[in-house]
Design a protein around this motif. Sequence first.
Motif, short mmCIF file in Angstrom:
data_model
loop_
_atom_site.label_atom_id
_atom_site.label_comp_id
_atom_site.label_asym_id
_atom_site.label_seq_id
_atom_site.Cartn_x
_atom_site.Cartn_y
_atom_site.Cartn_z
N UNK A 85 0.82 -1.22 0.00
CA UNK A 85 0.00 0.00 0.00
C UNK A 85 0.86 1.27 0.00
N UNK A 86 0.44 2.20 -0.84
CA UNK A 86 1.20 3.45 -1.00
C UNK A 86 0.24 4.62 -1.10
N UNK A 87 0.76 5.80 -0.77
CA UNK A 87 -0.04 7.03 -0.84
C UNK A 87 0.86 8.14 -1.39
N UNK A 88 0.35 8.85 -2.39
CA UNK A 88 1.08 9.95 -3.00
C UNK A 88 0.20 11.20 -2.95
N UNK A 89 0.80 12.32 -2.58
CA UNK A 89 0.10 13.59 -2.52
C UNK A 89 0.50 14.42 -3.73
N UNK A 90 -0.51 14.91 -4.45
CA UNK A 90 -0.28 15.63 -5.70
C UNK A 90 -0.90 17.02 -5.61
N UNK A 91 -0.09 18.05 -5.87
CA UNK A 91 -0.59 19.42 -5.92
C UNK A 91 -0.56 19.89 -7.37
N UNK A 92 -1.72 20.41 -7.82
CA UNK A 92 -1.91 20.76 -9.22
C UNK A 92 -2.11 22.27 -9.33
N UNK A 93 -1.09 23.02 -9.68
CA UNK A 93 -1.27 24.46 -9.86
C UNK A 93 -2.03 24.76 -11.16
N UNK A 94 -2.40 26.00 -11.34
CA UNK A 94 -3.14 26.38 -12.54
C UNK A 94 -2.32 26.20 -13.80
N UNK A 95 -1.01 26.27 -13.67
CA UNK A 95 -0.12 26.06 -14.82
C UNK A 95 1.24 25.61 -14.30
N UNK A 96 2.07 25.11 -15.20
CA UNK A 96 3.42 24.70 -14.83
C UNK A 96 3.48 23.28 -14.31
N UNK A 97 4.63 22.97 -13.69
CA UNK A 97 4.89 21.61 -13.24
C UNK A 97 3.97 21.16 -12.12
N UNK A 98 3.80 19.85 -12.02
CA UNK A 98 2.97 19.23 -10.99
C UNK A 98 3.87 18.83 -9.82
N UNK A 99 3.39 19.06 -8.59
CA UNK A 99 4.18 18.80 -7.40
C UNK A 99 3.70 17.50 -6.74
N UNK A 100 4.63 16.58 -6.51
CA UNK A 100 4.33 15.29 -5.88
C UNK A 100 5.13 15.18 -4.60
N UNK A 101 4.48 14.74 -3.51
CA UNK A 101 5.14 14.69 -2.20
C UNK A 101 4.99 13.31 -1.58
N UNK A 102 6.01 12.95 -0.80
CA UNK A 102 6.00 11.69 -0.06
C UNK A 102 7.32 11.49 0.65
N UNK A 103 7.44 10.36 1.31
CA UNK A 103 8.65 10.04 2.05
C UNK A 103 9.30 8.78 1.54
N UNK A 104 10.44 8.45 2.12
CA UNK A 104 11.16 7.22 1.77
C UNK A 104 11.98 6.79 2.98
N UNK A 105 12.10 5.47 3.15
CA UNK A 105 12.86 4.92 4.26
C UNK A 105 13.85 3.89 3.75
N UNK A 106 15.03 3.90 4.34
CA UNK A 106 16.02 2.89 3.97
C UNK A 106 15.70 1.57 4.65
N UNK A 107 15.96 0.46 3.98
CA UNK A 107 15.73 -0.85 4.57
C UNK A 107 16.88 -1.79 4.19
N UNK A 108 16.97 -2.86 4.93
CA UNK A 108 17.96 -3.90 4.66
C UNK A 108 17.24 -5.08 4.02
N UNK A 109 17.64 -5.49 2.81
CA UNK A 109 16.95 -6.61 2.16
C UNK A 109 17.04 -7.88 3.00
N UNK A 110 15.96 -8.63 3.00
CA UNK A 110 15.94 -9.89 3.76
C UNK A 110 16.88 -10.92 3.18
N UNK A 111 17.07 -10.87 1.86
CA UNK A 111 17.96 -11.82 1.19
C UNK A 111 18.58 -11.13 0.00
N UNK A 112 19.72 -11.62 -0.41
CA UNK A 112 20.42 -11.05 -1.55
C UNK A 112 19.61 -11.24 -2.81
N UNK A 113 19.53 -10.19 -3.65
CA UNK A 113 18.82 -10.27 -4.91
C UNK A 113 19.78 -10.67 -6.03
N UNK A 114 19.18 -11.19 -7.11
CA UNK A 114 19.95 -11.49 -8.31
C UNK A 114 20.51 -12.86 -8.25
#
Length: 293
Positions: A264-293
């Motif tokens: 589950x994820x949630x993204x916040x989007x701000x839409x001005x009358x013109x120009x670029x769209x603003x997207x907000x959220x966070x991120x957390x570092x994690x340790x993989x449970x097992x090696x990938x690849x």
Amino acid sequence: MSTEPLHYTAFADAPQGGNPAGVVPDASRLGAEDMQALASKLGYPESAFVVSLTHPTEPGGVARVGMRYFTPAAEIPFCGHATVATAVELFDAHGFAEMLFETPAGEVAISASRDAGTEAVVSFTSVEPAVRELDPLALERLLEILALREDDLAPGVPALESFAGNWHPVLVLRERELFHQFRFDPRALAPLMTQRGWTGTVTVLSPLGEALYEARNLFPVGRLTEDPATGSAAASTGAYLRHVGRAPADGRVKILQGAHVGRPSRLLVDIPAEGGIRVSGGARRFTPAASRG
């Protein structure tokens, strides 16, 4: 700065939510083949590589960051969730509150701060968006692959292509049940996306209210079929809603994503009358449970 990849999840709306990304804080000595090989080994939807970093010349100034993005299969112009993850890493490591990411899609302005719980929150403003007609034959083929009909689309919100860093076709479905239940063949969708230049995802929306949408972002890359959280698609959705006259009065939209893939994820989007769209959220570092690849 390290060439070792870091592991982040962005836009999480639950402890096991969000979209994972690899972040390489110093890829200045890596070539494109090296970056592609590392992204393939990590196996995340996208990985981000900092290829240059210029510190601000004065306190509170803007750091300039050269960026490249790779899926397990190819380089792409931009990735929203990997951008947020990289910005959180640079904010935590260097205290950069204002950054300008120089991406293949164009310059993307970044702001970082901390919320009341001291978690880092990042907002990026997309490049100048664009919206264009979706070729009728391409729409017909897309609906066929998704086992949908044209009358499954919501009235008054046409299927279009929207750009805010990557091109995304955007479909809005009229029925919640159909939104949850439709299936598709990723082996058929991938070549259509390549043919049409859809370097992002196929974005399918279900309205939950004037300012709340649930999204499924189809992303047939390798073992992946759906993206848990897509910052570039959120920005493109904001541009689409503005174009079709469905942006709410205050310009703020929430997008829920990832439930169909258990992240589950949630993204916040701000839409001005013109120009670029603003997207907000966070991120957390994690340790993989097992090696990938």
